[in-house]
Design a protein around this motif. Structure first.
Motif, PDB file in Angstrom:
ATOM      1  N   UNK A 257       0.826  -1.207   0.000  1.00 42.30           N
ATOM      2  CA  UNK A 257       0.000   0.000   0.000  1.00 42.30           C
ATOM      3  C   UNK A 257       0.863   1.262   0.000  1.00 42.30           C
ATOM      4  N   UNK A 258       1.949   1.268   0.770  1.00 42.94           N
ATOM      5  CA  UNK A 258       2.843   2.423   0.786  1.00 42.94           C
ATOM      6  C   UNK A 258       3.491   2.636  -0.580  1.00 42.94           C
ATOM      7  N   UNK A 259       3.887   1.554  -1.252  1.00 43.90           N
ATOM      8  CA  UNK A 259       4.477   1.677  -2.593  1.00 43.90           C
ATOM      9  C   UNK A 259       3.460   2.222  -3.593  1.00 43.90           C
ATOM     10  N   UNK A 260       2.228   1.766  -3.511  1.00 45.38           N
ATOM     11  CA  UNK A 260       1.200   2.245  -4.426  1.00 45.38           C
ATOM     12  C   UNK A 260       0.875   3.717  -4.185  1.00 45.38           C
ATOM     13  N   UNK A 261       0.815   4.117  -2.934  1.00 44.22           N
ATOM     14  CA  UNK A 261       0.559   5.527  -2.630  1.00 44.22           C
ATOM     15  C   UNK A 261       1.697   6.411  -3.129  1.00 44.22           C
ATOM     16  N   UNK A 262       2.926   5.947  -2.982  1.00 43.94           N
ATOM     17  CA  UNK A 262       4.051   6.709  -3.501  1.00 43.94           C
ATOM     18  C   UNK A 262       4.017   6.823  -5.015  1.00 43.94           C
ATOM     19  N   UNK A 263       3.665   5.729  -5.698  1.00 49.30           N
ATOM     20  CA  UNK A 263       3.567   5.782  -7.160  1.00 49.30           C
ATOM     21  C   UNK A 263       2.450   6.726  -7.595  1.00 49.30           C
ATOM     22  N   UNK A 264       1.312   6.683  -6.908  1.00 50.92           N
ATOM     23  CA  UNK A 264       0.201   7.574  -7.251  1.00 50.92           C
ATOM     24  C   UNK A 264       0.591   9.039  -7.073  1.00 50.92           C
ATOM     25  N   UNK A 265       1.325   9.350  -6.025  1.00 57.95           N
ATOM     26  CA  UNK A 265       1.769  10.724  -5.807  1.00 57.95           C
ATOM     27  C   UNK A 265       2.753  11.167  -6.880  1.00 57.95           C
ATOM     28  N   UNK A 266       3.711  10.307  -7.230  1.00 55.92           N
ATOM     29  CA  UNK A 266       4.667  10.647  -8.283  1.00 55.92           C
ATOM     30  C   UNK A 266       3.970  10.813  -9.627  1.00 55.92           C
ATOM     31  N   UNK A 267       2.993   9.956  -9.914  1.00 55.39           N
ATOM     32  CA  UNK A 267       2.252  10.058 -11.172  1.00 55.39           C
ATOM     33  C   UNK A 267       1.470  11.365 -11.229  1.00 55.39           C
ATOM     34  N   UNK A 268       0.882  11.751 -10.125  1.00 50.96           N
ATOM     35  CA  UNK A 268       0.137  13.022 -10.083  1.00 50.96           C
ATOM     36  C   UNK A 268       1.054  14.204 -10.344  1.00 50.96           C
ATOM     37  N   UNK A 269       2.214  14.221  -9.715  1.00 50.03           N
ATOM     38  CA  UNK A 269       3.147  15.320  -9.928  1.00 50.03           C
ATOM     39  C   UNK A 269       3.663  15.342 -11.369  1.00 50.03           C
ATOM     40  N   UNK A 270       3.878  14.182 -11.949  1.00 47.69           N
ATOM     41  CA  UNK A 270       4.343  14.118 -13.338  1.00 47.69           C
ATOM     42  C   UNK A 270       3.308  14.691 -14.293  1.00 47.69           C
ATOM     43  N   UNK A 271       2.056  14.294 -14.125  1.00 49.94           N
ATOM     44  CA  UNK A 271       1.008  14.778 -15.018  1.00 49.94           C
ATOM     45  C   UNK A 271       0.755  16.271 -14.828  1.00 49.94           C
ATOM     46  N   UNK A 272       0.854  16.749 -13.613  1.00 47.03           N
ATOM     47  CA  UNK A 272       0.685  18.187 -13.379  1.00 47.03           C
ATOM     48  C   UNK A 272       1.799  18.995 -14.026  1.00 47.03           C
ATOM     49  N   UNK A 273       3.018  18.499 -13.944  1.00 41.65           N
ATOM     50  CA  UNK A 273       4.129  19.207 -14.569  1.00 41.65           C
ATOM     51  C   UNK A 273       3.997  19.218 -16.090  1.00 41.65           C
ATOM     52  N   UNK A 274       3.531  18.111 -16.674  1.00 40.27           N
ATOM     53  CA  UNK A 274       3.316  18.074 -18.126  1.00 40.27           C
ATOM     54  C   UNK A 274       2.182  18.984 -18.546  1.00 40.27           C
ATOM     55  N   UNK A 275       1.164  19.097 -17.707  1.00 37.57           N
ATOM     56  CA  UNK A 275       0.015  19.940 -18.041  1.00 37.57           C
ATOM     57  C   UNK A 275       0.331  21.421 -17.877  1.00 37.57           C
ATOM     58  N   UNK A 276       1.200  21.773 -16.933  1.00 39.72           N
ATOM     59  CA  UNK A 276       1.528  23.165 -16.688  1.00 39.72           C
ATOM     60  C   UNK A 276       2.626  23.682 -17.601  1.00 39.72           C
ATOM     61  N   UNK A 277       3.421  22.801 -18.187  1.00 35.76           N
ATOM     62  CA  UNK A 277       4.509  23.254 -19.051  1.00 35.76           C
ATOM     63  C   UNK A 277       4.017  23.995 -20.286  1.00 35.76           C
ATOM     64  N   UNK A 278       3.010  23.499 -21.047  1.00 33.79           N
ATOM     65  CA  UNK A 278       2.524  24.278 -22.194  1.00 33.79           C
ATOM     66  C   UNK A 278       1.950  25.618 -21.776  1.00 33.79           C
TER      67      UNK A 278
END
Length: 256
Positions: free
Chosen positions: A195-216
């Motif tokens: 569960x801790x690994x999945x929560x960490x992956x979900x947080x990293x995925x969220x930050x990645x998508x936000x950075x890709x969305x804010x870059x343009x």
């Protein structure tokens, strides 16, 4: 006297208690064996799938690579949840960060529910099996004493045999409960790590998508002022007299 002989000589309640303990033991051991195999497999797949995701060149490529390793579908629901488009609904309202938080949370809860399956059974068996066995013991002692009451004289030899046989139910209840409690604690610890690994992956995925969305958006906002600023028009420059024009005219007049 063995347990089968005690079962055959007991009444309906004693047999019911014995069958219930047997069913609880079989169910708990089935869950223990299945979840032990499942969590070991999930632990290996999670490491491989996470590594393949971050080594991919794009999100679509990452989804395909994760699908090759994620046999129990733990990471795929998180990735696919971020691709769902629900334009025109309340799900699409709000900021992008809020949308990602909501869909990732829902997908993560669904994955954790599958991992937690069977834990309630182990907890129930571990907490109730000793009392079920104790019920069988109490009923067996009562049944033995009422049977000896009509026999006339009661001695220690007459009591020790039936009472000792009834105590087998207590031992059976403990034999069912102890493995269930141990497995609940061990498997719960493994589930907590996953569960801790999945929560960490979900947080990293969220930050990645936000950075890709804010870059343009950052690129457009930086390019906007330079495109909107206009150069001074030549006509405006011609309409303003040159600083040296009057001086040249005066020099010409004096020379004449």
């Amino acid at each position: 006297m063995s347990f089968p002989q005690l079962f055959l000589q007991g009444d309906a309640i004693s047999r019911l208690v014995a069958v219930l303990l047997l069913a609880m033991s079989v169910a708990s051991w089935a869950v223990i064996v299945w979840k032990s195999w499942l969590l070991r497999r999930v632990g290996r797949d999670l490491v491989r799938a996470t590594a393949s995701f971050w080594q991919a060149g794009s999100l679509e490529e990452a989804r395909l690579k994760v699908g090759a390793f994620d046999r129990e579908a733990l990471l795929l629901p998180l990735i696919e949840a971020t691709q769902v488009q629900a334009a025109g609904t309340l799900a699409a309202a709000g900021e992008r960060s809020q949308q990602l938080t909501r869909v990732l949370r829902d997908a993560l809860h669904g994955v954790l529910r599958r991992l937690q399956f069977g834990q309630v059974l182990l907890a129930t068996v571990g907490s109730t099996a000793p009392f079920v066995g104790l019920l069988g013991t109490v009923w067996g002692i009562y049944h033995a004493l009422t049977g000896m009451a009509g026999a006339g004289q009661i001695t220690v030899e007459r009591i020790s045999g039936p009472v000792g046989e009834a105590l087998i139910m207590t031992a059976a209840g403990l034999a069912v409960a102890i493995p269930a409690v141990l497995a609940y604690n061990v498997l719960g610890r493994l589930i907590g790590q996953i569960e801790a690994d999945l929560e960490g992956f979900a947080l990293d995925l969220r930050e990645l998508l936000l950075s890709q969305w804010q870059s343009p958006e950052a690129t457009l906002s930086a390019a906007g002022p330079s495109q909107g600023t206009k150069a001074p028009s030549p006509s405006g420059a011609q309409g303003t007299p040159a600083p040296g024009g009057s001086a040249v005219h005066e020099v010409t007049s004096v020379g004449a």
